[in-house]
Each structure stands twice: as C-alpha cells, then as structure tokens.
Scaffold this active site. Structure first.
Site, PDB file in Angstrom:
ATOM      1  N   ALA A  14       0.803  -1.223   0.000  1.00 32.14           N
ATOM      2  CA  ALA A  14       0.000   0.000   0.000  1.00 32.14           C
ATOM      3  C   ALA A  14       0.831   1.266   0.000  1.00 32.14           C
ATOM      4  O   ALA A  14       0.306   2.350  -0.267  1.00 32.14           O
ATOM      5  CB  ALA A  14      -0.933   0.007   1.218  1.00 32.14           C
ATOM      6  N   ARG A  19      10.164   8.325  -1.949  1.00 35.17           N
ATOM      7  CA  ARG A  19      11.527   8.553  -2.432  1.00 35.17           C
ATOM      8  C   ARG A  19      11.758   8.013  -3.845  1.00 35.17           C
ATOM      9  O   ARG A  19      12.756   8.340  -4.475  1.00 35.17           O
ATOM     10  CB  ARG A  19      12.527   7.942  -1.450  1.00 35.17           C
ATOM     11  N   GLY A  84       0.147   2.410   9.162  1.00 33.90           N
ATOM     12  CA  GLY A  84       1.142   1.502   9.701  1.00 33.90           C
ATOM     13  C   GLY A  84       0.947   0.066   9.248  1.00 33.90           C
ATOM     14  O   GLY A  84      -0.120  -0.330   8.772  1.00 33.90           O
ATOM     15  N   ASP A 109       8.303  -5.128  -1.378  1.00 36.34           N
ATOM     16  CA  ASP A 109       9.442  -4.554  -2.107  1.00 36.34           C
ATOM     17  C   ASP A 109      10.730  -5.345  -1.889  1.00 36.34           C
ATOM     18  O   ASP A 109      11.819  -4.764  -1.844  1.00 36.34           O
ATOM     19  CB  ASP A 109       9.649  -3.094  -1.706  1.00 36.34           C
ATOM     20  N   GLU A 161      12.161  -0.175  15.317  1.00 35.14           N
ATOM     21  CA  GLU A 161      12.403   0.644  14.128  1.00 35.14           C
ATOM     22  C   GLU A 161      13.538   1.609  14.417  1.00 35.14           C
ATOM     23  O   GLU A 161      13.704   2.088  15.551  1.00 35.14           O
ATOM     24  CB  GLU A 161      11.137   1.409  13.738  1.00 35.14           C
ATOM     25  N   TYR A 372      11.673  -4.140 -46.793  1.00 38.05           N
ATOM     26  CA  TYR A 372      10.558  -4.204 -45.855  1.00 38.05           C
ATOM     27  C   TYR A 372       9.620  -5.314 -46.286  1.00 38.05           C
ATOM     28  O   TYR A 372       9.138  -5.335 -47.429  1.00 38.05           O
ATOM     29  CB  TYR A 372       9.796  -2.876 -45.810  1.00 38.05           C
TER      30      TYR A 372
END
Length: 509
Positions: A14, A19, A84, A109, A161, A372
C-alpha cells in the site's frame, strides 16, 4: 496422516514510496521480467496458501489491475489511510475472517527473496509451534532498517524501528527483513492491542512481537542464509542496485546449466526467459519477457529480444525482435528488425537493415538486405533482392503478398498487395508489381531507358562532369571506336530487360 497446514499470505503493497519520486506505484516498478510485487508473489507461491491477500493503497486501482494479470486469485484489500503495518495486516485479516493456521506477511518490495527462504521460515515457525517468527539477516550496513533485539540468552526481545532505537540498538547489525510467520489466532489478538505511541503515530506490526514476548508466548527468529535476499528498495538508486544483483544471480544460474554468457555485466536476462544448453549469449544482449533461446544458438552482440523464440543453432546479430519466431539454423542481422508475428523458418535469412512484420519467411528463403516485408508469405528458397518493398497498406486496410517457392525478386522492386508471385517466377529489378505473376513467368514493369546524347555538355557546361565526359569521348574517338553508352543494348527490348545478363542483377544474395 498429518493434516496440511492452513496458510494465508498477506503482502503489504500500500505504500507510496515517496523517495521513488514516481507516478507509478512503488510495487509496480519492473525488475527483469516482473514487478517488485510480482517477484514477491512468485516467492510465496510454493507455499500453496489457501488465500493470498494484497493490501493496496497508493495507486490502488493500478495495483488491482496488475493483480488480475499476474495473480487473479489474490484478494486486494484497500488501506485507504496508511496508518502503519499493523493496521494494514489487521484490515487484511478482517477481509478473510476464516483465515486460520499460519499467516505469512511479506513486504512488497523484496524482489530478491527466494521461495526456498520463505518455505524455510514457515517450516521453522510451524515446526516449533511458535506464536510468531521473524525472518532476520546479518547485514554489513543496517542504516534505515529495523533492528532485532535479543535478550542475554539470545531469545528475541523486541523489534525496534531505527527511528525509535537507542544508540546501542542502532549499532546492532541483525535486522528485520520485513517477512514474518504468525499463528492466526494469536496474531489477531495482538493486533487488537497495538498502540500508536511511537514517533510516527502508527500501528507497528513489529510491536506484535513485544506483546507476545510479554505474554510469555513463544516467538522465534529465523536467520536468512544470504542477507541479499532481504534487500528492499526506497529509491531508484537502490532499485538499480537490486536489478544488478538479480542480473548476476540469473546469469550465474544459466552459465551453470551450460550456457555461455561472454560478458555477464552487459547481459540482461529476464527471470521469465529461458536459454538452452550450449547457447552463446554475446555482450550487450537483453532477453526479455518470454523469450526462449534454443540449444547452440548464438545471440548477440547488441541484441534485444522481447517475447521471441530463437531456434536451435540460429544466429541473431545486432538486431531487435518483438514477438517473433526464428527457426532452427536461421540467420538474422546485423541491424534487422523483427516485429510481432514475424516467423522465420529453418535456415532462412533476414539480413542487414531488413524489417519483417506479420510475415512468414519459408525454409531456406533469403531477404538479405535493405527491404521491408509486411503481411507476406515467402516460399521456400525464394530470394528477395535488395530494396524490395512489400507494399501492404492502402491507407485503410492491410493486404497480403505471396511469393512462391524458389521465386526470384529483383532489386528495388515494389510488390503492391494483394498480389502473388508464383513458384519459380522472376521479377525484374526496378519493377512495381501490382498483378499476379504466374509460376515460371517473368514480371516486368520497367520503362525503356533513353540516353540523350550531349545533354551534359549543353546543360552542365563547365562542371567536373562535363570535363570528365569530354575526356572520355576524346579517348574513345582516339581509340578508333564508338564510346559504349549504358543502356544501348536494352532499348525497347522487353525480353532483354528481364534477363540478368542484359539488365544487371535482378536480385542480390
């Protein structure tokens, strides 16, 4: 007999990926034949999950469309506000209230993730009866990543984190890969207890581990054998780095099966392409999509093949092909362009600066250069001379040309479709053929040549051409004979016009 485990896969897709600075959703960026999301779903597929849920948000409609193409059985669930990872998993499970057994959560990712690693994580989790298991990795530089914090006995204490970590925790190099296995019942209970009391004001999925530890539930850490598999990307620089790593992995795998890749750093093979043993891939070559290269074929240098089949022992040199078929032993290039539905039979040839589209070139037929070929069928062993044009389009509709077996088409010819040149027929160079040429006949539309004596002396006096002509005429006169003039032997003689001995080559090879 033991019953198979119930499994649900949840992919987190999501995020906006700010960045990346892209209008395209982050998980839809391509990487050697699949999107980031496609790679993740492929890694999870061998789990044979009862259901797969993909949480979508940014660019949700684009991601949904992509899912219908690559994973139509997956269920997209909208996270309208990105609150979150814990919130994302909670709404995913709300969409599948029947989910039981093991819930596998994967960030969208991590395209280098291997199916074997996911399977090992799940096996460890289920084998130990854990409430939750996290995939970890030891990395050389943990900057920007969640840290795995263990207690004195080496057990997982919490996942932190980086933005919330202490200086001591930031020094840790064991990181959270963003891939987890949970017991469904205990996960649902813990998700209901998540807090937003953190730097981002979000529900962190990683806090589930702390809650389970506090409750005395068994939690585990499974360490990936290769930390490279766990790498994600946040911008295009990191994406390019992943692309290089995947290129090297793919190339190494093909070389170990018996494929020669002469310059691996400039060879890019999609994960969806296939190459057979003893094929040779030369430098600056891209094999994209569903391209398949046969045994002992030679491809490259400087070749791009997209969804193209290359037969055994064929050669493709400095050319571009999309949706084409190159038969066994056929030759393509240099500088040829094969467009969709170009089909070259065995031992045929398409040479320099030739474009072929929606056409069949028969066994042993040749289109050597500067032509061609569109919407055509060329018979076996036919020869198409240089600068031949298959005139297929009348401005509204496409029409087809048929050239028969062993026909011979002269240079600088236009075949104006729909038209058929019969088997064994010849077409004289420079002709524009708009009517069928019967088998074994000669087709000629060339006008008789005229030579206007003295034209250069009268119209271009004082030029270098005029001076050269004057010298040649003088030399011819002093030799005691007439000066030969090009074309004298063929004035008005249709039979002679068609003969190569009188008219020059009618075609080239």
């Amino acid at each position: 007999m033991p019953q198979p485990h119930l499994r649900t896969v949840v992919v987190l897709a999501a995020g906006e990926g700010k960045r990346m600075k892209s209008a395209l959703p982050k998980v839809l960026h391509p990487l050697l034949g699949r999107t980031l999301l496609g790679h993740v779903l492929t890694a999870a597929a061998p789990l044979a999950a009862d259901r797969t849920v993909v949480v979508v948000g940014h660019g949700a409609e684009e991601v949904r469309v992509h899912l219908t193409e690559i994973a139509p059985d997956a269920t997209p669930v909208l996270q309208a506000q990105q609150l979150g990872t814990g919130h994302a998993v909670r709404i995913a499970l709300e969409a599948v209230p029947e989910a039981a057994g093991t819930v596998v959560v994967i960030n969208g990712d991590v395209p280098l993730l291997r199916a074997e690693t996911v399977a090992a994580l799940v096996a460890a989790h289920e084998g130990e009866g854990a409430a939750a298991t996290v995939l970890a990795a030891e990395v050389p530089d943990p900057t920007g990543l969640d840290r795995i914090v263990r207690d004195a006995a080496g057990r997982l204490e919490q996942i932190v984190e980086e933005r919330d970590a202490t200086p001591a925790q930031r020094a840790l190099r064991e990181i959270n890969a963003g891939i987890y296995a949970f017991d469904a019942v205990r996960l649902r209970d813990a998700l209901g207890k998540l807090s937003t009391d953190n730097d981002q004001g979000e529900e962190y999925l990683t806090d589930v581990f702390g809650l389970l530890v506090s409750a005395g539930e068994p939690v585990g850490v499974h360490v990936a054998a290769d930390h490279v598999e766990t790498l994600g990307c946040n911008d295009r620089v990191e994406l390019a780095g992943l692309r290089r790593l995947l290129r090297d992995r793919v190339n190494e795998a093909w070389m170990r099966t018996g494929v020669s890749i002469l310059d691996p750093e400039t060879t890019w093979i999609d994960v969806t392409a296939t190459v057979e043993r003893d094929a040779v891939i030369d430098q600056n070559t891209q094999l994209r999509g569903t391209t398949a290269v046969g045994a002992q074929a030679v491809v490259g240098p400087d070749v791009t093949l997209i969804d193209t089949v290359v037969g055994a022992a064929a050669t493709v040199l400095r050319s571009h092909a999309v949706g084409a078929e190159v038969g066994a032993g056929a030759s393509v290039g240099p500088y040829a362009y094969l467009r969709p539905a170009a089909r070259l039979a065995e031992k045929s040839k398409v040479g320099t600066f030739v474009e072929v589209k929606n056409s069949e070139v028969g066994p042993g037929a040749k289109v050597p250069h500067l032509s061609y070929v569109g919407d055509a069928t060329i018979g076996a062993k036919a020869n198409i001379g240089a600068a031949t044009i298959f005139v297929n389009y009348d401005g509204v509709n496409k029409h087809r040309t048929v050239v028969g077996e062993a026909a011979f088409i002269g240079c600088d010819t236009s075949l104006i479709a729909p038209v058929e040149v019969g088997a064994g027929a010849y077409v004289a160079a420079g002709s524009a053929i708009s009517q069928d040429v019967p088998p074994g006949a000669l087709g000629v539309t060339r006008a008789p040549q005229r030579s206007i004596e003295g034209w250069v002396a009268r119209k271009r006096a004082g030029t270098v051409s005029a001076a050269a002509a004057e010298r040649a005429l003088a030399e011819g006169a002093s030799a005691g004979g007439p000066v030969a003039r090009e074309g004298e032997a063929i004035h008005g003689d249709a039979e002679t016009v068609g003969r190569p001995s009188a008219a020059g080559d009618t075609a080239t090879e």
